[in-house]
Design a protein around this motif. Structure first.
Motif, PDB file in Angstrom:
ATOM      1  N   UNK A  83      26.659  45.428  47.441  1.00  0.00           N
ATOM      2  CA  UNK A  83      27.022  44.234  47.336  1.00  0.00           C
ATOM      3  C   UNK A  83      28.473  43.765  46.924  1.00  0.00           C
ATOM      4  N   UNK A  84      29.344  43.148  47.501  1.00  0.00           N
ATOM      5  CA  UNK A  84      30.455  42.916  47.283  1.00  0.00           C
ATOM      6  C   UNK A  84      30.477  42.162  46.031  1.00  0.00           C
ATOM      7  N   UNK A  85      31.343  42.257  44.807  1.00  0.00           N
ATOM      8  CA  UNK A  85      31.143  41.934  43.546  1.00  0.00           C
ATOM      9  C   UNK A  85      32.499  40.700  43.311  1.00  0.00           C
ATOM     10  N   UNK A  86      32.197  39.376  43.039  1.00  0.00           N
ATOM     11  CA  UNK A  86      33.151  38.546  42.733  1.00  0.00           C
ATOM     12  C   UNK A  86      32.542  37.817  41.616  1.00  0.00           C
ATOM     13  N   UNK A  87      33.472  37.657  40.585  1.00  0.00           N
ATOM     14  CA  UNK A  87      33.113  36.934  39.048  1.00  0.00           C
ATOM     15  C   UNK A  87      33.767  35.772  39.203  1.00  0.00           C
ATOM     16  N   UNK A  88      33.048  34.767  38.229  1.00  0.00           N
ATOM     17  CA  UNK A  88      33.497  33.797  37.733  1.00  0.00           C
ATOM     18  C   UNK A  88      33.492  33.316  36.479  1.00  0.00           C
ATOM     19  N   UNK A  89      34.631  32.802  35.514  1.00  0.00           N
ATOM     20  CA  UNK A  89      34.188  32.502  34.406  1.00  0.00           C
ATOM     21  C   UNK A  89      33.642  31.174  34.020  1.00  0.00           C
ATOM     22  N   UNK A 116      42.215  40.371  33.836  1.00  0.00           N
ATOM     23  CA  UNK A 116      42.348  38.842  34.134  1.00  0.00           C
ATOM     24  C   UNK A 116      42.183  38.326  32.504  1.00  0.00           C
ATOM     25  N   UNK A 117      41.292  38.761  31.699  1.00  0.00           N
ATOM     26  CA  UNK A 117      41.148  38.140  30.524  1.00  0.00           C
ATOM     27  C   UNK A 117      42.241  38.607  29.527  1.00  0.00           C
ATOM     28  N   UNK A 118      42.891  39.703  29.471  1.00  0.00           N
ATOM     29  CA  UNK A 118      44.016  39.796  28.847  1.00  0.00           C
ATOM     30  C   UNK A 118      45.291  38.812  29.105  1.00  0.00           C
ATOM     31  N   UNK A 119      45.337  38.441  30.388  1.00  0.00           N
ATOM     32  CA  UNK A 119      46.436  37.582  30.724  1.00  0.00           C
ATOM     33  C   UNK A 119      46.107  36.112  30.516  1.00  0.00           C
ATOM     34  N   UNK A 120      44.880  35.843  30.661  1.00  0.00           N
ATOM     35  CA  UNK A 120      44.383  34.540  30.667  1.00  0.00           C
ATOM     36  C   UNK A 120      43.820  34.018  29.426  1.00  0.00           C
ATOM     37  N   UNK A 121      42.884  34.748  28.824  1.00  0.00           N
ATOM     38  CA  UNK A 121      42.431  34.310  27.552  1.00  0.00           C
ATOM     39  C   UNK A 121      42.543  35.746  26.605  1.00  0.00           C
ATOM     40  N   UNK A 122      43.702  35.676  26.154  1.00  0.00           N
ATOM     41  CA  UNK A 122      43.806  37.009  25.353  1.00  0.00           C
ATOM     42  C   UNK A 122      43.398  36.779  23.969  1.00  0.00           C
ATOM     43  N   UNK A 123      43.220  35.526  23.484  1.00  0.00           N
ATOM     44  CA  UNK A 123      42.844  35.170  22.087  1.00  0.00           C
ATOM     45  C   UNK A 123      41.281  35.643  22.161  1.00  0.00           C
ATOM     46  N   UNK A 151      31.185  32.663  29.765  1.00  0.00           N
ATOM     47  CA  UNK A 151      30.299  33.804  30.428  1.00  0.00           C
ATOM     48  C   UNK A 151      30.950  34.282  31.539  1.00  0.00           C
ATOM     49  N   UNK A 152      31.144  35.723  31.771  1.00  0.00           N
ATOM     50  CA  UNK A 152      31.572  36.051  33.298  1.00  0.00           C
ATOM     51  C   UNK A 152      30.457  36.385  34.046  1.00  0.00           C
ATOM     52  N   UNK A 168      37.863  30.971  39.422  1.00  0.00           N
ATOM     53  CA  UNK A 168      37.210  31.711  40.409  1.00  0.00           C
ATOM     54  C   UNK A 168      38.060  33.208  40.665  1.00  0.00           C
ATOM     55  N   UNK A 169      36.967  34.207  41.092  1.00  0.00           N
ATOM     56  CA  UNK A 169      37.571  35.318  41.799  1.00  0.00           C
ATOM     57  C   UNK A 169      38.458  36.118  40.652  1.00  0.00           C
ATOM     58  N   UNK A 170      37.967  36.297  39.484  1.00  0.00           N
ATOM     59  CA  UNK A 170      38.788  36.748  38.151  1.00  0.00           C
ATOM     60  C   UNK A 170      38.610  38.195  38.150  1.00  0.00           C
TER      61      UNK A 170
END
Length: 310
Positions: A83-89, A116-123, A151-152, A168-170
């Motif tokens: 299954x190809x895995x793509x995530x959303x926040x 992605x989290x380190x760059x986008x929601x580092x807090x 949630x991811x 999308x696609x994080x």
């Protein structure tokens, strides 16, 4: 009607794998909260099969599945799905990424979105959950009882539980894939197809220099390619490990059968976890000296030698 347990709740990638496996056939889906719960239900006879994740292209083997299959009453793998895995926040309405305090998701998913989290929601801090879908489900149903507000998960889970998709696609890896296996009780096995895999767990008699090499030589001298090799603690004592292996071929193949016989002789235990069609349609390439015909010819030659003087 066939009953399938799977790592739930609804909206997990495991459910996607199950739907891919059964297509439109008549079946019942039984979501359970953990890999152990799904396999325990199968062992108890409450379901006919279980679908669980076993490996992903980012984090490797799924330890919960590998350990659950290596112990307890025997089970066998009868198929696999990629299954190809793509995530959303996602979050409840009114929440923004800029004000996120914590992110909830499964540990394997977190490993694929850390960048992605380190760059986008580092807090935001990370909070582990039983599955990606349970992160979404709990956020939708019990927001005040959680330690996270984002949630991811898979987009299908966000939509199913009525959450807003914030990104999308994080995933950090654009080609991430997870491999799921269909597990049954050891009452049958699929017939050979020419593109099969066999899964085994090997337990050494003792930890000694060259011990692992001795095990692996049983495959190499018979022209058998391994597609996965992982060590897992046996939990008996510190430093005690077993080896979980996927290899190309079917137990009905002469080369695979010969290797398993040798391993049974030199190992403390060999747990056979099934031979089944690989998800790939690519035929296995076999060296001419490792074909069934070559093994049969060698056995017939030896039989002739043994009959001399009879």
């Amino acid at each position: 009607m066939t009953r399938y347990a799977y790592l739930g709740p609804e909206g997990t990638f495991t459910q996607q794998a199950l739907l891919s496996w059964v297509a439109d056939s008549n079946h019942e889906q039984v979501p359970l909260g953990s890999v152990d719960a799904a396999l325990d239900a199968l062992r108890a006879g409450d379901v006919d099969a279980a679908v669980v994740p076993i490996e992903n292209s980012v984090e490797g083997g799924v330890s919960a599945t590998l350990d659950a299959l290596a112990s307890g009453d025997p089970l066998v793998v009868v198929g696999e799905v990629l299954v190809p895995i793509t995530f959303v926040a996602c979050a409840r309405p009114g929440t923004t990424l800029a004000r996120a305090r914590a992110i909830g998701t499964h540990s394997h998913a977190w490993a694929q979105v850390r960048g992605w989290a380190g760059k986008t929601v580092s807090q935001a801090i990370y909070v582990p959950t039983l599955s990606t879908a349970s992160a979404a489900k709990d956020l939708a149903e019990h927001p005040d009882d959680l330690g996270y507000d984002i949630a991811v998960c898979a987009q299908i889970a966000a939509e199913h539980f009525g959450l807003d998709v914030l990104a999308h696609d994080i995933g950090d890896m654009t080609n991430a894939v997870t491999r799921f296996v269909i597990v049954a009780r050891p009452e049958w096995q699929p017939a050979p197809t020419g593109r099969d895999k066999t899964t085994v767990v090997l337990f050494q008699r003792s930890d000694r220099a060259g011990g692992l090499l001795e095990l692996l030589e049983q495959f190499s001298v018979r022209g058998i390619n391994m597609t996965r090799l992982e060590s897992r603690p046996t939990k008996d004592s510190m430093g005690s490990y077993c080896f979980s292996i996927d290899l190309e071929g079917h137990v009905q193949d002469e080369r695979v059968g010969a290797a398993l016989m040798s391993l049974h002789r030199i190992c403390a235990d060999v747990r056979f976890l099934g031979s089944y069609p690989a998800a790939s349609d690519v035929e296995i390439t076999i060296d001419p000296i490792a074909t069934d015909r070559a093994f049969v010819a060698a056995r017939e030659w030896l039989d002739r030698l043994r009959r001399l003087g009879d």
